[in-house]
Design a protein around this motif. Structure first.
Motif, short mmCIF file in Angstrom:
data_model
loop_
_atom_site.label_atom_id
_atom_site.label_comp_id
_atom_site.label_asym_id
_atom_site.label_seq_id
_atom_site.Cartn_x
_atom_site.Cartn_y
_atom_site.Cartn_z
N LEU A 122 0.85 -1.20 0.00
CA LEU A 122 0.00 0.00 0.00
C LEU A 122 0.88 1.25 0.00
O LEU A 122 0.63 2.20 -0.76
N HIS A 123 1.93 1.25 0.83
CA HIS A 123 2.83 2.41 0.86
C HIS A 123 3.46 2.65 -0.50
O HIS A 123 3.61 3.79 -0.93
N HIS A 128 -1.74 5.21 2.75
CA HIS A 128 -1.42 5.08 4.16
C HIS A 128 -2.70 4.86 4.94
O HIS A 128 -3.69 5.56 4.74
N LEU A 129 -2.66 3.89 5.82
CA LEU A 129 -3.84 3.63 6.63
C LEU A 129 -3.84 4.52 7.87
O LEU A 129 -2.78 4.90 8.37
N HIS A 130 -5.01 4.83 8.35
CA HIS A 130 -5.14 5.58 9.59
C HIS A 130 -4.76 4.67 10.76
O HIS A 130 -3.95 5.00 11.60
N HIS A 131 -5.37 3.53 10.79
CA HIS A 131 -5.00 2.49 11.74
C HIS A 131 -5.55 1.18 11.22
O HIS A 131 -6.30 1.16 10.23
N SER A 153 -5.96 6.81 5.80
CA SER A 153 -5.71 8.14 6.33
C SER A 153 -5.48 9.12 5.19
O SER A 153 -6.12 10.15 5.10
N HIS A 154 -4.54 8.81 4.30
CA HIS A 154 -4.29 9.71 3.17
C HIS A 154 -3.59 8.95 2.06
O HIS A 154 -3.06 7.86 2.26
N ILE A 155 -3.60 9.57 0.88
CA ILE A 155 -2.94 8.97 -0.27
C ILE A 155 -1.97 9.98 -0.84
O ILE A 155 -2.36 11.10 -1.21
#
Ligand code: CA
Length: 466
Positions: A122-123, A128-131, A153-155
């Motif tokens: 994903l990175h 990016h995941l929030h959690h 969380s954001h891209i």
């Protein structure tokens, strides 16, 4: 709050003129899972979320249509009545949240490796995941896991851009550590370093996991304990928590906490209390002299620290968070000390008989002591939730300590009121009698709490004397 949990959709509801809801199959934190029949006569699993703040990021992520064997790509994503639905064809996956702790070391490492790989992928795509919660992690019939409907969380437009330390890793370390056996100290310590930010990226974490396989994957443990927690059928949020910790070669601490104070309160209080009491008890155990008095002091000091930590946090935040706390300190596998504050309970199951070890610090508990109510009347009393003592409310706290000598085959049950408030003690005893294996016992107890109404979070831990 605008995004508080909505009513779930009744059976027969038609969505997009395509999916007909056949039933709500699971409520987890932040998600409803429905089964629905579609116009192609196939069965689909619908994951519905209602917290609006991460809808947009998820929609962008979904439109990227990333392909990875560890990520479940929805076949459809849509919004209906302020709920965001992600749809997949149903094929009997389970949820990681439903797995009972502990898992084997090997399984924990495999999960860590797999999830680190998914996050690294994903990175590399800028996501990016929030959690990460174990409700986003689906378990295939072969035991491998896949990520579904995650909290984005954001891209980053430019994935090559060096990003700040990965925030998902903390939640990943935390969720995996919970599944470690109480005796799997090396593995738990390793995962704790993940939580504190040792690894800058998921890939770095993945490499560190790889190095742990030889040392710890093959270790087997006695099947003498199990724990699980569940949000229940009515609440939004699980404010319960539990933990266990090896204190020394022959001592271990087992803890259940039931937080109160609503969002940003109860779940923090219970988490902090469990974490603090385990940490402090570990520090104190190394200094302890071998007497009963010293053990009671250790428990008292650990409770005080947990209490003051929660109290300080509540003052800083300006909230009135608090938590119950019940624990079993077990020495040499038979010498036990139960300590508690509040109305989470410790029970002893011996020779097919269930008896309560702890005393509830509640209004109705006092009335039972004075003979004004029976235990059963107290259990279903409208004021059964009024507590006289909680962790985090006052600076100094009185705890009760109950020594208990365990005999081989005895079981100790620690639980929140989400269990004993929903089913009578006789039922709890029956379940323990019919389920000698702690793992099936905790599953059955949670199931029974649901059938009893599931009005509260429920946390159950069973420890069996070897
Ligand atoms: Ca509760």
């Amino acid at each position: 709050m605008a995004s508080s949990r909505p009513e779930f959709l009744p059976n027969g509801t038609c969505l997009k003129e395509r999916y007909t809801i056949e039933g709500l199959v699971r409520i987890v934190e932040g998600r409803f899972f429905y089964l629905a029949k579609a116009d192609d006569a196939r069965l689909y699993l619908l994951s519905a979320r209602w917290k609006l703040e991460r809808f947009d990021a998820y929609m962008t992520f979904s439109s990227m249509n990333l392909q990875h064997p560890g990520i479940i790509t929805p076949t459809d994503v849509f919004i209906h009545n302020d709920q965001l639905f992600s749809v997949i064809p149903y094929s009997s996956e389970g949820l990681l949240i439903d797995e009972v702790a502990p898992l084997s070391n090997e399984r924990v490492l495999h999960l860590a490796q797999r999830l680190a790989g998914i996050l690294a992928f994903l990175h590399s795509s800028g996501v990016h995941l929030h959690h990460l919660t174990n409700a986003n992690i689906f378990v295939n019939p072969d035991g491998t896991v896949r990520l579904f409907d995650p909290e984005i969380s954001h891209i980053d437009e430019d994935p090559k851009k060096p990003s700040e330390r990965s925030s998902e890793l903390r939640s990943l370390g935390e969720l995996l550590r919970r599944f470690c056996n109480v005796d799997a100290e090396a593995l738990a310590d390793f995962l704790e370093t993940v939580e504190s930010g040792t690894y800058p990226t998921p890939a770095a974490f993945g490499r560190a996991v790889e190095q742990r396989f030889d040392a710890v994957a093959g270790i087997q443990y006695q099947p003498i304990l199990a724990a699980t927690t569940d949000v229940g059928l009515v609440r939004d949020l699980n404010e319960d928590n539990w933990g266990w910790s090896k204190l020394s070669k022959n001592a271990a601490l087992y803890v259940v906490a039931d937080g109160m104070g609503g969002h940003d309160g109860g779940e923090i209080a219970s988490e902090l209390a469990v974490r603090t009491i385990c940490q402090v008890a570990r520090e104190r155990e190394s200094l302890r002299k071998s007497s009963n008095e010293a053990l009671e002091n250790l428990l008292d000091e650990s409770f005080q620290e947990a209490n003051n930590t929660v109290k300080t946090n509540a003052e800083v935040k300006g909230t009135d968070m608090g938590t119950t706390l019940v624990c079993l300190l077990l020495l040499d596998e038979h010498k036990g000390f139960v300590a508690n504050v509040g109305d989470s309970r410790a029970y002893l199951f011996r020779s097919d008989e269930l008896s309560q070890i702890s005393e509830d610090h509640s209004l109705v508990g006092k009335m039972v002591e004075r003979g004004k109510l029976t235990k059963e009347e107290a259990r279903i009393h409208p004021h059964s939730n009024i507590l006289l003592r909680t962790v985090g409310t006052e600076r100094n706290i009185d705890i009760d300590v109950f020594p208990v000598d365990l005999q081989s085959g005895d079981r100790v049950l620690l639980c929140s009121d989400g269990l004993w408030g929903e089913i009578p003690d006789e039922k709890i005893g029956d379940i323990l009698l019919n389920n000698p294996d702690p793992r099936t016992a905790v599953r059955e107890l949670v199931h029974a709490a649901h059938l009893g109404g599931g009005k509260d979070n429920v946390t159950v831990m069973v420890i069996k004397a070897p």
